[in-house]
Design a protein around this motif. Structure first.
Motif, PDB file in Angstrom:
ATOM      1  N   ILE A   2       0.831  -1.206   0.000  1.00  0.00           N
ATOM      2  CA  ILE A   2       0.000   0.000   0.000  1.00  0.00           C
ATOM      3  C   ILE A   2       0.868   1.259   0.000  1.00  0.00           C
ATOM      4  O   ILE A   2       0.621   2.200  -0.768  1.00  0.00           O
ATOM      5  CB  ILE A   2      -0.949  -0.007   1.213  1.00  0.00           C
ATOM      6  N   ILE A   3       1.890   1.288   0.840  1.00  0.00           N
ATOM      7  CA  ILE A   3       2.747   2.472   0.943  1.00  0.00           C
ATOM      8  C   ILE A   3       3.466   2.754  -0.375  1.00  0.00           C
ATOM      9  O   ILE A   3       3.504   3.898  -0.851  1.00  0.00           O
ATOM     10  CB  ILE A   3       3.770   2.306   2.084  1.00  0.00           C
ATOM     11  N   THR A   4       4.029   1.724  -0.971  1.00  0.00           N
ATOM     12  CA  THR A   4       4.783   1.937  -2.211  1.00  0.00           C
ATOM     13  C   THR A   4       3.877   2.355  -3.363  1.00  0.00           C
ATOM     14  O   THR A   4       4.233   3.233  -4.153  1.00  0.00           O
ATOM     15  CB  THR A   4       5.560   0.666  -2.603  1.00  0.00           C
ATOM     16  N   ASN A   5       2.702   1.749  -3.454  1.00  0.00           N
ATOM     17  CA  ASN A   5       1.812   2.050  -4.574  1.00  0.00           C
ATOM     18  C   ASN A   5       1.012   3.332  -4.387  1.00  0.00           C
ATOM     19  O   ASN A   5       0.564   3.927  -5.370  1.00  0.00           O
ATOM     20  CB  ASN A   5       0.852   0.880  -4.816  1.00  0.00           C
ATOM     21  N   SER A   6       0.828   3.755  -3.150  1.00  0.00           N
ATOM     22  CA  SER A   6       0.041   4.963  -2.910  1.00  0.00           C
ATOM     23  C   SER A   6       0.906   6.210  -2.807  1.00  0.00           C
ATOM     24  O   SER A   6       0.480   7.306  -3.188  1.00  0.00           O
ATOM     25  CB  SER A   6      -0.775   4.816  -1.625  1.00  0.00           C
ATOM     26  N   PHE A   7       2.130   6.053  -2.299  1.00  0.00           N
ATOM     27  CA  PHE A   7       2.985   7.223  -2.086  1.00  0.00           C
ATOM     28  C   PHE A   7       4.292   7.167  -2.873  1.00  0.00           C
ATOM     29  O   PHE A   7       4.588   8.062  -3.671  1.00  0.00           O
ATOM     30  CB  PHE A   7       3.306   7.383  -0.599  1.00  0.00           C
ATOM     31  N   ALA A   8       5.079   6.123  -2.656  1.00  0.00           N
ATOM     32  CA  ALA A   8       6.440   6.101  -3.194  1.00  0.00           C
ATOM     33  C   ALA A   8       6.473   6.164  -4.719  1.00  0.00           C
ATOM     34  O   ALA A   8       7.156   7.018  -5.299  1.00  0.00           O
ATOM     35  CB  ALA A   8       7.175   4.857  -2.692  1.00  0.00           C
ATOM     36  N   LEU A   9       5.755   5.282  -5.376  1.00  0.00           N
ATOM     37  CA  LEU A   9       5.792   5.250  -6.840  1.00  0.00           C
ATOM     38  C   LEU A   9       5.149   6.483  -7.473  1.00  0.00           C
ATOM     39  O   LEU A   9       5.733   7.077  -8.391  1.00  0.00           O
ATOM     40  CB  LEU A   9       5.134   3.966  -7.352  1.00  0.00           C
ATOM     41  N   PRO A  10       3.962   6.920  -7.017  1.00  0.00           N
ATOM     42  CA  PRO A  10       3.399   8.146  -7.602  1.00  0.00           C
ATOM     43  C   PRO A  10       4.261   9.383  -7.367  1.00  0.00           C
ATOM     44  O   PRO A  10       4.422  10.212  -8.270  1.00  0.00           O
ATOM     45  CB  PRO A  10       2.039   8.281  -6.901  1.00  0.00           C
ATOM     46  N   SER A  11       4.819   9.528  -6.168  1.00  0.00           N
ATOM     47  CA  SER A  11       5.634  10.712  -5.888  1.00  0.00           C
ATOM     48  C   SER A  11       6.932  10.688  -6.691  1.00  0.00           C
ATOM     49  O   SER A  11       7.411  11.738  -7.140  1.00  0.00           O
ATOM     50  CB  SER A  11       5.940  10.810  -4.388  1.00  0.00           C
ATOM     51  N   ALA A  12       7.493   9.503  -6.898  1.00  0.00           N
ATOM     52  CA  ALA A  12       8.693   9.400  -7.735  1.00  0.00           C
ATOM     53  C   ALA A  12       8.373   9.801  -9.169  1.00  0.00           C
ATOM     54  O   ALA A  12       9.134  10.537  -9.811  1.00  0.00           O
ATOM     55  CB  ALA A  12       9.245   7.977  -7.684  1.00  0.00           C
ATOM     56  N   ALA A  13       7.244   9.324  -9.673  1.00  0.00           N
ATOM     57  CA  ALA A  13       6.851   9.660 -11.044  1.00  0.00           C
ATOM     58  C   ALA A  13       6.561  11.150 -11.190  1.00  0.00           C
ATOM     59  O   ALA A  13       6.968  11.782 -12.177  1.00  0.00           O
ATOM     60  CB  ALA A  13       5.625   8.840 -11.445  1.00  0.00           C
ATOM     61  N   LEU A  14       5.872  11.721 -10.213  1.00  0.00           N
ATOM     62  CA  LEU A  14       5.538  13.146 -10.274  1.00  0.00           C
ATOM     63  C   LEU A  14       6.787  14.020 -10.186  1.00  0.00           C
ATOM     64  O   LEU A  14       6.918  15.007 -10.917  1.00  0.00           O
ATOM     65  CB  LEU A  14       4.569  13.500  -9.141  1.00  0.00           C
TER      66      LEU A  14
END
Length: 202
Positions: free
Chosen positions: A116-128
């Motif tokens: 949940i943490i990686t898919n909700s925060f880490a990956l989207p924030s890295a992409a953004l």
């Protein structure tokens, strides 16, 4: 997320389809809600002006790397995979997976929480943050081509990723997936650090 994690839960933890659907549904609601808030903070609240995108990117990568470490099936934090149950058709079947007797399954709670943490925060924030930086780098020129390349790359990853994950998991288990994926993120982080001064103005 659900394309690989769901079947893995059925094999590793012998969860029924109904239980997997429930877990994944709750996880998806949380993931999409947090990701939506994050995107709104970037585009409506101009979060990129207050948070360094290069710092956010490396922080996000670090979260993913830590996630792979936490969910790696170490003996002290894992249990043997559940044997195949003919009645429920769940668990690990040695006729399909060669790693049933050797592969360990990490505790389900950290597995789901990290997912949940990686898919909700880490990956989207890295992409953004990455999108913000390269948009600043190329300036006011037409960004349609770059954006298209970015979208195509993401689509290719989403197509190949589940196939790669399923094949590796079926052949040798979860350990190698963690090692390969974690190594890719570590390499990406090293490259980012090497370019740290160069991207500082952005």
């Amino acid at each position: 997320m659900s394309s690989v994690a769901g079947p893995m839960m059925t094999v590793m933890y012998a969860f029924t389809g109904r239980k997997v659907v429930l877990i994944m549904a709750i996880a998806q609601v949380i993931v999409r809600s947090v990701a939506l808030v994050l995107v709104q903070m970037f585009f409506l609240c101009r979060l990129g002006r207050f948070v360094s995108c290069r710092v956010l990117f490396i922080f996000s990568n670090s979260v993913v790397i830590i996630g792979y470490i936490i969910t790696y099936p170490f003996p002290f934090s894992s249990n043997p995979m559940q044997p195949f149950n003919e009645t429920t058709r769940t668990g690990c079947s040695s006729q399909i997976y060669s790693c049933c007797d050797t592969q360990l399954a990490v505790n389900i709670i950290p597995f789901v929480v990290i997912m949940i943490i990686t898919n909700s925060f880490a990956l989207p924030s890295a992409a953004l943050s990455l999108d913000t930086i390269y948009s600043k780098m190329i300036g006011k020129i037409d960004q349609d081509l770059i954006q298209s390349v970015f979208v195509i790359a993401v689509d290719i990853i989403q197509i190949i990723g589940p196939i790669y994950g399923a094949e590796v998991f079926s052949s040798v288990g979860l350990n190698l997936i963690h090692i390969i994926n974690g190594s890719v993120y570590i390499l990406g982080t090293i490259v980012w650090l090497m370019a740290w001064r160069w991207i500082r103005p952005y």
